[in-house]
Design a protein around this motif. Structure first.
Motif, PDB file in Angstrom:
ATOM      1  N   UNK A 182      56.128  42.548 -32.349  1.00  0.00           N
ATOM      2  CA  UNK A 182      55.604  43.749 -31.685  1.00  0.00           C
ATOM      3  C   UNK A 182      56.458  44.978 -31.977  1.00  0.00           C
ATOM      4  N   UNK A 183      57.705  44.765 -32.401  1.00  0.00           N
ATOM      5  CA  UNK A 183      58.589  45.894 -32.687  1.00  0.00           C
ATOM      6  C   UNK A 183      59.023  45.922 -34.154  1.00  0.00           C
ATOM      7  N   UNK A 184      58.171  45.399 -35.022  1.00  0.00           N
ATOM      8  CA  UNK A 184      58.542  45.359 -36.437  1.00  0.00           C
ATOM      9  C   UNK A 184      58.245  46.703 -37.107  1.00  0.00           C
ATOM     10  N   UNK A 185      59.276  47.383 -37.627  1.00  0.00           N
ATOM     11  CA  UNK A 185      58.991  48.647 -38.316  1.00  0.00           C
ATOM     12  C   UNK A 185      58.388  48.434 -39.697  1.00  0.00           C
ATOM     13  N   UNK A 186      57.519  49.351 -40.099  1.00  0.00           N
ATOM     14  CA  UNK A 186      56.931  49.298 -41.446  1.00  0.00           C
ATOM     15  C   UNK A 186      56.697  50.734 -41.918  1.00  0.00           C
ATOM     16  N   UNK A 187      56.967  50.967 -43.196  1.00  0.00           N
ATOM     17  CA  UNK A 187      56.837  52.324 -43.748  1.00  0.00           C
ATOM     18  C   UNK A 187      55.354  52.643 -43.965  1.00  0.00           C
ATOM     19  N   UNK A 188      54.949  53.823 -43.515  1.00  0.00           N
ATOM     20  CA  UNK A 188      53.583  54.308 -43.813  1.00  0.00           C
ATOM     21  C   UNK A 188      53.686  55.088 -45.116  1.00  0.00           C
ATOM     22  N   UNK A 189      53.304  54.452 -46.193  1.00  0.00           N
ATOM     23  CA  UNK A 189      53.609  55.011 -47.518  1.00  0.00           C
ATOM     24  C   UNK A 189      52.959  56.381 -47.764  1.00  0.00           C
ATOM     25  N   UNK A 190      51.835  56.646 -47.112  1.00  0.00           N
ATOM     26  CA  UNK A 190      51.207  57.963 -47.337  1.00  0.00           C
ATOM     27  C   UNK A 190      52.042  59.088 -46.710  1.00  0.00           C
ATOM     28  N   UNK A 191      52.846  58.772 -45.673  1.00  0.00           N
ATOM     29  CA  UNK A 191      53.652  59.824 -45.037  1.00  0.00           C
ATOM     30  C   UNK A 191      55.056  59.919 -45.639  1.00  0.00           C
ATOM     31  N   UNK A 192      55.558  58.815 -46.195  1.00  0.00           N
ATOM     32  CA  UNK A 192      56.940  58.770 -46.689  1.00  0.00           C
ATOM     33  C   UNK A 192      57.100  59.714 -47.884  1.00  0.00           C
ATOM     34  N   UNK A 193      58.170  60.553 -47.820  1.00  0.00           N
ATOM     35  CA  UNK A 193      58.420  61.470 -48.951  1.00  0.00           C
ATOM     36  C   UNK A 193      59.649  61.017 -49.748  1.00  0.00           C
ATOM     37  N   UNK A 194      60.178  59.841 -49.416  1.00  0.00           N
ATOM     38  CA  UNK A 194      61.310  59.300 -50.171  1.00  0.00           C
ATOM     39  C   UNK A 194      62.593  60.090 -49.988  1.00  0.00           C
ATOM     40  N   UNK A 195      62.795  60.667 -48.781  1.00  0.00           N
ATOM     41  CA  UNK A 195      63.993  61.503 -48.558  1.00  0.00           C
ATOM     42  C   UNK A 195      65.264  60.654 -48.440  1.00  0.00           C
ATOM     43  N   UNK A 196      65.112  59.365 -48.096  1.00  0.00           N
ATOM     44  CA  UNK A 196      66.261  58.456 -48.060  1.00  0.00           C
ATOM     45  C   UNK A 196      67.033  58.454 -46.742  1.00  0.00           C
ATOM     46  N   UNK A 197      66.540  59.178 -45.725  1.00  0.00           N
ATOM     47  CA  UNK A 197      67.239  59.176 -44.426  1.00  0.00           C
ATOM     48  C   UNK A 197      67.350  57.747 -43.895  1.00  0.00           C
ATOM     49  N   UNK A 198      66.265  57.010 -43.961  1.00  0.00           N
ATOM     50  CA  UNK A 198      66.264  55.639 -43.433  1.00  0.00           C
ATOM     51  C   UNK A 198      67.217  54.739 -44.226  1.00  0.00           C
ATOM     52  N   UNK A 199      67.320  55.014 -45.532  1.00  0.00           N
ATOM     53  CA  UNK A 199      68.199  54.203 -46.388  1.00  0.00           C
ATOM     54  C   UNK A 199      69.645  54.369 -45.918  1.00  0.00           C
ATOM     55  N   UNK A 200      70.009  55.620 -45.591  1.00  0.00           N
ATOM     56  CA  UNK A 200      71.405  55.907 -45.226  1.00  0.00           C
ATOM     57  C   UNK A 200      71.707  55.532 -43.782  1.00  0.00           C
ATOM     58  N   UNK A 201      70.683  55.448 -42.937  1.00  0.00           N
ATOM     59  CA  UNK A 201      70.949  55.202 -41.513  1.00  0.00           C
ATOM     60  C   UNK A 201      70.886  53.713 -41.155  1.00  0.00           C
ATOM     61  N   UNK A 202      70.137  52.934 -41.905  1.00  0.00           N
ATOM     62  CA  UNK A 202      69.955  51.518 -41.530  1.00  0.00           C
ATOM     63  C   UNK A 202      71.313  50.807 -41.504  1.00  0.00           C
ATOM     64  N   UNK A 203      71.755  50.301 -40.349  1.00  0.00           N
ATOM     65  CA  UNK A 203      73.094  49.703 -40.284  1.00  0.00           C
ATOM     66  C   UNK A 203      73.201  48.422 -41.100  1.00  0.00           C
ATOM     67  N   UNK A 204      72.051  47.814 -41.375  1.00  0.00           N
ATOM     68  CA  UNK A 204      72.037  46.567 -42.128  1.00  0.00           C
ATOM     69  C   UNK A 204      71.907  46.809 -43.640  1.00  0.00           C
ATOM     70  N   UNK A 205      71.852  48.072 -44.048  1.00  0.00           N
ATOM     71  CA  UNK A 205      71.625  48.420 -45.463  1.00  0.00           C
ATOM     72  C   UNK A 205      70.405  47.653 -45.992  1.00  0.00           C
ATOM     73  N   UNK A 206      69.355  47.692 -45.199  1.00  0.00           N
ATOM     74  CA  UNK A 206      68.182  46.854 -45.453  1.00  0.00           C
ATOM     75  C   UNK A 206      66.990  47.658 -45.986  1.00  0.00           C
ATOM     76  N   UNK A 207      67.207  48.974 -46.216  1.00  0.00           N
ATOM     77  CA  UNK A 207      66.080  49.794 -46.701  1.00  0.00           C
ATOM     78  C   UNK A 207      66.481  50.387 -48.063  1.00  0.00           C
ATOM     79  N   UNK A 208      65.548  50.352 -48.994  1.00  0.00           N
ATOM     80  CA  UNK A 208      65.848  50.942 -50.302  1.00  0.00           C
ATOM     81  C   UNK A 208      64.665  51.808 -50.732  1.00  0.00           C
ATOM     82  N   UNK A 209      64.928  52.662 -51.690  1.00  0.00           N
ATOM     83  CA  UNK A 209      63.840  53.480 -52.237  1.00  0.00           C
ATOM     84  C   UNK A 209      63.339  52.820 -53.501  1.00  0.00           C
TER      85      UNK A 209
END
Ligand SMILES: Cc1cc2nc3c(=O)[nH]c(=O)nc-3n(C[C@H](O)[C@H](O)[C@H](O)COP(=O)(O)O)c2cc1C
Length: 266
Positions: A182-209
């Motif tokens: 119920x709390x699983x995040x997923x990227x909405x690709x039509x809105x994502x502009x690839x700015x990389x904020x999520x890549x740098x903030x994820x404490x698990x280093x679990x997001x990539x571009x």
């Protein structure tokens, strides 16, 4: 030294506020208490620290999974005064006991713990607006003040609230498995502009571009998500949904004293 795990800044804000109060009250010449991410504390020798604080959130009535792994790897002196401060939206369940058990196996006892009720960063998932939870902030400061004065006096007490059969049942792994999607995040690709904020903030280093077309990148979330929701709440495009529900700007939350740059991974 106060160690924190934080997705939306409540734990970081609490850790900082406690450190500030302890440092203001400490005699001249005494070393100041540092506030350090749990991720950065692993691998450091903490055995000379006389005070160790752990500030981490409640997830599914348990500690976040990475917190258990990180605490397991900390090197703390059994002589240290150890405290846990645990923010929660409502109830902490098993979140203190699970970490206490890990520490006990390492010969370390927890001297003090206290829960603090905070605006719940998982509120998007439950369809509530966290901004409506301002009443919790009104009690936040006085609660932290009391906790800091208890710690300063090296009091020994456990205040994390009673939880009945319902809370115990909610903490079971079976319940966690049921509610986690119920709390699983997923990227909405039509809105994502690839700015990389999520890549740098994820404490698990679990997001990539990943490249999707010539010069266009989109974020992709991997398999090691801790569900801290930092990517959801800090995304400047509101491009990360929870359980397929969009996260509009007025539903994004982070502690008001914490900024994006405070949360970025080192
Ligand atoms: C995945 C997830 C699960 C949560 N589960 C609980 C819970 O079981 N009980 C509770 O009281 N709060 C729960 N919360 C609320 C968090 O404990 C609370 O928002 C906390 O302050 C987050 O800390 P942070 O701002 O430092 O990330 C949950 C939050 C998330 C993201």
């Amino acid at each position: 030294m106060i160690l924190y795990f934080s997705g939306t800044g409540n734990c970081l804000a609490i850790a900082r506020q406690i450190a500030e109060r302890l440092n203001n009250a400490s005699a001249e010449g005494t070393p100041k208490e540092e506030v350090v991410s749990m991720y950065d504390a692993v691998g450091r020798d903490l055995t000379s620290q006389k005070l160790i604080g752990l500030v981490y959130p409640t997830y599914y009535f348990n500690p976040p999974a990475p917190v258990c792994e990180l605490v397991e790897r900390l090197s703390i002196s059994p002589e240290a005064y150890v405290f846990i401060v645990i923010p929660c939206g409502a109830q902490t369940g098993n979140a203190v006991w699970a970490v206490e058990r890990i520490l006990r196996r390492k010969g370390i006892s927890v001297d003090y713990c206290h829960k603090v009720r905070v605006p719940d960063c998982s509120a998007i998932g439950f369809g509530r607006n966290p901004n409506e939870q301002s009443w919790k902030f009104s009690r936040f400061a006085s609660r932290v003040e009391k906790i800091a004065s208890d710690i300063k006096a090296r009091r020994r007490a456990h205040h994390y609230g009673a939880w009945g059969l319902a809370g115990w049942l909610c903490a079971l792994p079976f319940m966690r498995r049921k509610t986690q999607p119920l709390l699983q995040p997923a990227v909405e690709t039509d809105k994502c502009i690839g700015c990389g904020t999520c890549v740098r903030i994820c404490p698990q280093a679990n997001i990539r571009l990943t490249d999707v077309a010539e010069g266009t990148q989109k974020a992709v979330i991997g398999e090691q998500c801790a569900q801290c929701l930092s990517c959801v709440h800090f995304c400047p495009q509101q491009a990360i949904a929870i359980n397929h529900k969009p996260s509009p700007a007025d539903h994004q939350y982070h502690h008001p004293q914490v900024r994006l740059k405070d949360m970025l991974r080192r």
